[in-house]
Design a protein around this motif. Structure first.
Motif, mmCIF file in Angstrom:
data_model
loop_
_atom_site.group_PDB
_atom_site.id
_atom_site.type_symbol
_atom_site.label_atom_id
_atom_site.label_comp_id
_atom_site.label_asym_id
_atom_site.label_seq_id
_atom_site.Cartn_x
_atom_site.Cartn_y
_atom_site.Cartn_z
ATOM 1 N N ALA A 31 -5.805 6.180 -7.423
ATOM 2 C CA ALA A 31 -5.376 6.900 -8.629
ATOM 3 C C ALA A 31 -3.853 6.938 -8.626
ATOM 4 C CB ALA A 31 -5.976 8.292 -8.647
ATOM 5 N N PHE A 32 -3.259 5.745 -8.804
ATOM 6 C CA PHE A 32 -1.796 5.646 -8.643
ATOM 7 C C PHE A 32 -1.049 6.372 -9.759
ATOM 8 C CE2 PHE A 32 -3.219 1.856 -10.899
ATOM 9 C CZ PHE A 32 -2.356 1.776 -11.969
ATOM 10 N N ALA A 33 -1.707 6.543 -10.898
ATOM 11 C CA ALA A 33 -1.041 7.236 -12.007
ATOM 12 C C ALA A 33 -1.536 8.675 -12.118
ATOM 13 C CB ALA A 33 -1.271 6.482 -13.307
ATOM 14 N N GLY A 34 -2.153 9.182 -11.076
ATOM 15 C CA GLY A 34 -2.726 10.520 -11.139
ATOM 16 C C GLY A 34 -1.918 11.546 -10.378
ATOM 17 N N LEU B 271 0.840 -1.203 0.000
ATOM 18 C CA LEU B 271 0.000 0.000 0.000
ATOM 19 C C LEU B 271 0.873 1.250 0.000
ATOM 20 C CD1 LEU B 271 -2.796 -0.894 2.554
ATOM 21 C CD2 LEU B 271 -3.134 -0.304 0.170
ATOM 22 N N PRO B 272 0.365 2.340 -0.571
ATOM 23 C CA PRO B 272 1.136 3.584 -0.493
ATOM 24 C C PRO B 272 1.442 3.922 0.966
ATOM 25 C CG PRO B 272 -0.748 3.847 -1.934
ATOM 26 C CD PRO B 272 -0.881 2.500 -1.315
ATOM 27 N N ASP C 189 6.153 4.619 -2.026
ATOM 28 C CA ASP C 189 6.513 5.647 -1.054
ATOM 29 C C ASP C 189 6.127 7.054 -1.503
ATOM 30 O OD1 ASP C 189 7.536 3.657 0.441
ATOM 31 O OD2 ASP C 189 9.650 4.116 0.073
ATOM 32 N N VAL C 190 5.905 7.243 -2.812
ATOM 33 C CA VAL C 190 5.554 8.596 -3.257
ATOM 34 C C VAL C 190 4.090 8.704 -3.663
ATOM 35 C CG1 VAL C 190 7.835 9.342 -3.973
ATOM 36 C CG2 VAL C 190 6.411 8.112 -5.590
ATOM 37 N N LEU C 191 3.360 7.582 -3.599
ATOM 38 C CA LEU C 191 1.964 7.637 -4.047
ATOM 39 C C LEU C 191 1.108 8.358 -3.013
ATOM 40 C CD1 LEU C 191 1.496 4.073 -5.538
ATOM 41 C CD2 LEU C 191 2.011 6.206 -6.715
#
Lengths: 185, 250, 730
Positions: free
Chosen positions: C694-697, C412-413, C681-683
């Motif tokens: 929205a992992f690519a957002g 998980l983020p 770690d940056v999501l």
């Protein structure tokens, strides 16, 4: 005196002598190491092949894999017990104590392989048996020995001499039986 | 010991047909690495670790190559091209070996690497135009140097030699599987059938891009594919007579 | 003795030394011998020196591929595909092949362990009796509302057992989660299927029979849903029909492995996938003549082209190709759904299929069949549901947490705060096979067997047109002092007595499995027929599962899909950085492959990098910023920062940077720990309308660190990036 010896050692003849001595020492050491690696560890039980063969037990009874595939297989103690549980002597004999103990504790017999080839040789029993060879052709007459012994050094020259002989005049057979890739891969 | 040593008649490589061959359809290969993993698992290939891999010492017997063409936005990737030993009929690696460790098998028509003869000169790798040979720079499979091998060794394939340091190795066309299939067929008194067995890479390939079999039998699938008009032999101009055919283009 | 040894003498001595060394090594033992240990009690059908093959199911992901494992003298030697299993038909992926390196991994949890949330695996081993007592006490002495089960996406039989147990004792239903499910945006796919196809189910894309495939970010040749089945279908699409070669176009900001197989890769701006789909639909409808449905008529292709950063001609060209094809198919997936407008994007792409008129026809869109013993489609938890779960951990609702088959601390983020919440849960019991991050943060680890040592079944969600239940059986006896989690739970429930024992009246795991399989006994249309349960179970093991012989796809109605108006717009991006951030699942490592050395040494298909994490950057962008290959850069998002070396990737948009997920473990054994970095770690904490992350957002900044470059190991260094190592070819 010491000084003269040192000077002699530093002369060309001395050098050669030192090298020869050193080589002999190391060769001997190496041979010793080599020999020590060859000595077999003791077997888990002093299994008398001669007795069993004398009683008419077939080789393939305990080593059934030989007719079927690469490894002849070494028997489990269940196989031993199958017969021995019906033999009164099993309960009393000192020689059979390891078997009784193993059966009671559920331990394995870790047999020490006698006839073995290096692991870059891929030997397969099946085609040898299929070609009409008998066990004793390679492993010797087991009715004459207690613990199995290797009657010959199983090296490549020994393999190839038989392979060449067996090929007879057949070129295709000769190629197959002397091909490196038949055993080494 | 009276048998006369009969040396088989020498034939030019061009006159001999291959026996085992492979066809790789690069239009189907997705580069998924299943073949690479399957090959490593089947053939006891050691992993070398990050540092040695960076030195180019990784031991993949098969790798998927891809090349770039052009620059963004007109950039294109060529089709993935699984590269493995081409089992050349006229192999550049063979004549340079001073120890006769890489020799041509007369019976299986493969390039053999005889580990117990290899002394590690690496001349063969130097001379291989396909760069498919890999060298054991360390004792990668020795539990004394790599304690984890003690347990990982449980999966070693007993049909394949575990190589030690200083030995060259390469794809064998899964010769252990060839022997197994031939042995089984012989024990049943028949010939090996097409598709009865295959190499580890072809067996795993989810895209069915790899086909393996007899190329000297015209009716096998691999022979028929090899004669496709899309077929290409890599570096054919060197006269290596590769036994792997690549099907290119759309 | 004052004479100095000259250089010449030294060389002489050295030569003599070398000669003796050569003599020594030359005469050493030629080879190592393996001691042969006979079986004490030889299993049936096993012969010394011959292999025995067992059919089972793969547990490296949730797809449920069938395996046949070659074993010899009690050791698993090689994994091969089960040729009869309809999902993979004898094929495997790289991760399936490497599953043996998990079984014989040097870093497994070897005993039930009192872990006490330490940083490393504690060696404090317990007896299994004590472990069962601890589980039993935890069940009995906790208010059922405070008991929570967190499960992975595999295996299904254990999920069923835990569901039954939770229901019987009045505890909340178990939650399932997996990183692959998160990156696949399964909740979004399910919701889109509900609104557009009429039922919440997994859509089935008949790739094999399509001849024109438009993929909007779906990475179906990598890890998506059922990669082995999709790769086979891709192969059939390409060359299955001798009369035609299927054409494949991928819309994606970065050329993924899947896109690298496309005939055309169209690098559109992230977040515009839905608009592009609608614009293509409009152009196709106009070319065909007739009315243009409302969703499509609302977009202007010229405007969409400029928003997406491509030319109008490109869209027109695609539309022409679609019109000229027999069986066009559009697939939504991957990062296209992990956007703020992900649900609308998925709906747009499904609407495009409806416009193509391919619902329920070969080469089109269907609904996947349910597995034989399944009542309804249950998707894994979305990230938003995980957030709710984390809130329950934080507010003290959850008193005891059981974790199996999932590693949320890593997956998980970090910004969701799972690790922090976990620290507040009074008791955490893990059933992990490997010492992963979540297991280390637990009070106890009661290790489950490895998948190849386990019984079980796995339902096939998609990948086959037939309903399939893949069956697992142990192929070797357990290597360590582990115990099946099902057995541990059954024993603990029986020890607790009362309603717990009533809920789990089984002798063991196999008895439970038989209960679940009983419904299939006597079923006539399956892969085998058995009149009673014992025969059925034996066949189930032998065949590696049970499946229906006929396809059971259902055909959705297109009218509903076309009537609905969808307007995806452009996705919103969080953060003020210059670059779109595109995390993707490593095709070779996936979520849990990092502890297997050969998966680490597999080169990434597109970059050929091994053993590490990298950041993909367009070479032109990098040049402007003064960044070179292997320079370590820092990515800064609104949620965090992460460092990794740069890989100059020729096929990525200049405004996008990409990073693989799969490395960056702080635990998980010697091959994984301390290697690479984790993009999670940056999501940030942003969701789409279906609750998926929205992992690519995100938009991120890239900062130079000035650190010494860290050289990435790459296979291409052996052959050259442009093939210069391969002589004149190419």
């Amino acid at each position: 005196m010491v000084r003269r010896l040192f000077e002699w050692v530093m002369s060309p003849m001395g050098w050669i002598a030192v090298v020869i001595v050193a080589l002999s020492v190391f060769s001997l050491a190496a041979f010793g190491i080599y020999r020590s690696q060859q000595a077999l560890k003791p077997q888990p039980i002093q299994f008398p092949h001669n007795l069993h063969v004398g009683l008419g037990v077939q080789c393939l009874y305990c080593h059934p894999g030989a007719a079927r595939g690469p490894s002849s297989g070494l028997p489990t103690i269940n196989k031993c017990w199958g017969c021995h549980q019906q033999i009164a002597k099993t309960q009393t004999s000192d020689k059979l104590k390891p078997l009784r103990d193993a059966m009671a504790s559920g331990a394995n017999f870790v047999w020490v392989p006698v006839a073995k080839v290096p692991d870059f040789v891929h030997f397969n029993h099946r085609p040898h048996i299929a070609a009409g060879l008998n066990c004793e052709n390679c492993h010797g007459d087991m009715s004459q020995v207690e613990i199995a012994e290797n009657p010959q050094v199983m090296n490549m020259g020994w393999c190839l001499s038989c392979h060449k002989e067996r090929a007879g005049g057949d070129e295709e057979k000769f190629i197959k039986l002397t091909d490196c890739g038949t055993c080494h891969y | 010991m009276t048998t006369e040593l009969k040396i088989p008649e020498y034939k030019l490589a061009e006159e001999e047909s291959g026996k085992w061959g492979m066809v790789v359809d690069t239009d189907l290969c997705t580069g998924c690495q299943a073949c690479v993993a399957a090959c490593a698992m089947e053939n006891n290939i050691p992993y070398v670790g990050e540092e040695d891999a960076a030195y180019g010492r990784s031991m993949h017997w098969i790798r998927t190559e891809r090349f770039w063409e052009g620059e963004y936005p007109e950039v294109r990737m060529t089709d993935y091209q699984p590269m493995l030993c081409q089992q050349c009929g006229h192999a550049p690696c063979e004549p340079v070996c001073p120890a006769f460790a890489t020799v041509h098998s007369q019976s299986e028509k493969l390039n053999l690497q005889v580990y117990n003869r290899c002394v590690g000169t690496r001349y063969c790798a130097n001379n291989c135009p396909y760069q498919v040979r890999s060298f054991n720079w360390r004792d990668y499979q020795d539990p004394r140097l790599r304690p984890e091998i003690t347990i990982l060794a449980n999966q070693f394939n007993p049909d394949v030699t575990v190589r030690r340091r200083g030995v060259m190795e390469k794809c064998t066309f899964c010769i252990q599987r060839i022997h197994k299939a031939q042995d089984l067929a012989k024990s049943e008194g028949r010939e090996v059938e097409d598709g009865e067995f295959t190499t580890a890479c072809a067996q795993a390939c989810p895209a069915n891009a790899i086909t393996f079999g007899r190329i000297d039998h015209p009716e096998t699938l691999v022979s028929q594919l090899a004669h496709s008009s899309r077929g290409v032999h890599h570096l054919e101009e060197l006269g290596t007579l590769p036994r792997v055919t690549y099907l290119k283009g759309g | 003795m004052s004479k100095q040894i000259s250089r010449r003498d030294f060389l002489k001595l050295a030569t003599a030394g070398a000669a003796t060394t050569a003599v020594l090594t030359g005469c050493g033992p030629a080879s190592r011998y393996v001691e042969r240990e006979p079986y004490q009690r030889m299993p049936e059908y096993t012969y010394n020196g011959l292999s025995t093959y067992y059919a089972t199911a793969c547990r490296e992901c949730a797809a449920g591929c069938g395996l046949v494992v070659r074993t010899m003298q009690g050791r698993a030697i090689k994994v091969e595909g089960n040729a009869n299993n309809p999902v993979n038909l004898g094929k495997t992926c790289a991760r399936g092949q490497a599953t043996l390196q998990g079984l014989y991994n040097p870093d497994r949890v070897e005993n039930p362990t009192r872990q006490n949330r330490g940083a490393a695996l504690s060696g404090d081993a317990l007896e299994w009796d004590a472990a069962i007592q601890i589980i039993s006490d935890a069940l009995k002495n906790t208010d059922p509302a405070g008991i929570a089960f967190l499960m992975g996406m595999a295996p299904d039989h254990l999920f069923d057992l835990v569901s039954d147990l939770a229901k019987a004792i009045g505890a909340p239903a178990p939650l399932r989660f997996g990183a692959l499910g998160m990156f696949e945006a399964r909740a979004t796919l399910g919701r889109a299927a509900e609104t557009m196809l009429g039922r919440s189910a997994m859509p089935f894309f008949d790739l094999a029979n399509a001849d024109m495939v438009l993929s909007f970010g779906a990475n179906f040749l990598e890890t998506w849903l059922s990669p082995v089945a999709f790769t086979r279908d891709f192969s059939k699409m390409r060359r299955g029909n001798p009369k035609r070669r299927g054409y494949f176009i991928q819309f994606e900001a970065r050329m993924s492995q899947t896109a690298s197989k496309a005939d055309e890769w169209i690098p559109i701006r992230p977040g515009t996938e839905g608009l592009v789909a609608l614009a293509i639909g409009r152009l196709v409808a106009e070319l065909k003549g007739g009315s243009v449905p409302a969703s499509f008529s609302s977009v202007d292709p010229l405007e969409v082209a400029s928003t997406a950063g491509i030319k109008l001609e490109t869209l027109e060209h695609v539309a022409q190709l679609v019109v000229g094809s027999q069986a066009p198919l559009a697939i939504p997936g991957g990062a296209a759904l992990g956007q703020s407008n992900g649900l609308a994007t998925a709906e747009s792409v499904l609407a495009l299929n409806a416009l193509f008129g391919n619902f329920g026809i070969p080469g089109g869109v269907f609904l996947s069949p349910l597995s034989p013993n399944q009542d309804a489609y249950h998707r894994p938890a979305s990230a938003r549901e995980m957030t709710d779960f984390i809130a329950k951990m934080e507010d003290g609702t959850i008193k005891v947490l059981f974790v199996h088959g999932v590693n949320p601390v890593f997956e998980l983020p970090a910004s969701l705060g799972f690790a922090e919440a976990l620290a507040t849960v009074p008791q955490v019991i893990s059933f992990a096979t490997f010492p992963d991050e979540t297991a280390l943060a637990s009070d106890y680890i009661f290790p489950d067997h490895h998948g190849l040592e386990s019984w079980g079944y796995q339902r096939v969600v998609t990948g086959s047109s037939q309903p399939v239940l893949s069956g697992a059986q142990p192929v070797v006896s357990p290597y360590f002092n582990t115990r099946a989690t099902a057995d541990a739970l059954i024993a603990a429930a029986q020890l607790a007595g009362g309603k717990f024992a009533e809920a789990m009246p089984f002798a063991d795991e196999v008895a439970f499995l038989q209960g679940k399989l009983a419904a299939l006994v006597g079923e006539p249309d399956g892969s085998f027929f058995a009149p009673e349960i014992n025969t059925f179970t034996a066949y189930f093991q032998q065949h590696g599962g049970w499946w229906m012989t006929a396809p059971a796809l259902s055909s959705p109605s297109a009218s509903n899909a076309l009537a609905r108006t969808v307007s995806p717009g452009v996705a919103e991006f969080a953060g003020n950085g210059e670059f779109f951030f595109l995390p993707f699942v490593s095709p070779t490592l996936a979520d849990a492959g990092a502890n297997k050395p050969w998966l680490q040494e597999l080169p990434d298909p597109t970059t050929t990098v091994m053993w590490n994490t990298w950041i993909e950057m367009n070479p032109q962008t990098a040049q402007v910023m003064g960044i070179d290959n292997d320079d370590v850069v820092e990515i800064v998002s609104e949620a965090g920062r992460v460092e990794a070396p740069v890989y100059l990737y020729p096929a990525i948009r200049p405004d996008v940077i990409a990073m693989p997920f799969g490395q960056g473990h702080t635990a998980y054994g010697r091959f994984a720990a301390g290697r690479g970095t984790n993009p999670a770690d940056v999501l940030g904490v942003r969701f789409n309308e279906a609750g998926d992350l929205a992992f690519a957002g995100m938009k991120v900044e890239v900062r130079k660190t000035g650190k010494k470059p860290q050289v990435l190991s790459r296979l291409e260094s052996r052959i050259g990036v442009y093939g210069e190592g391969m002589g004149e070819e190419h």
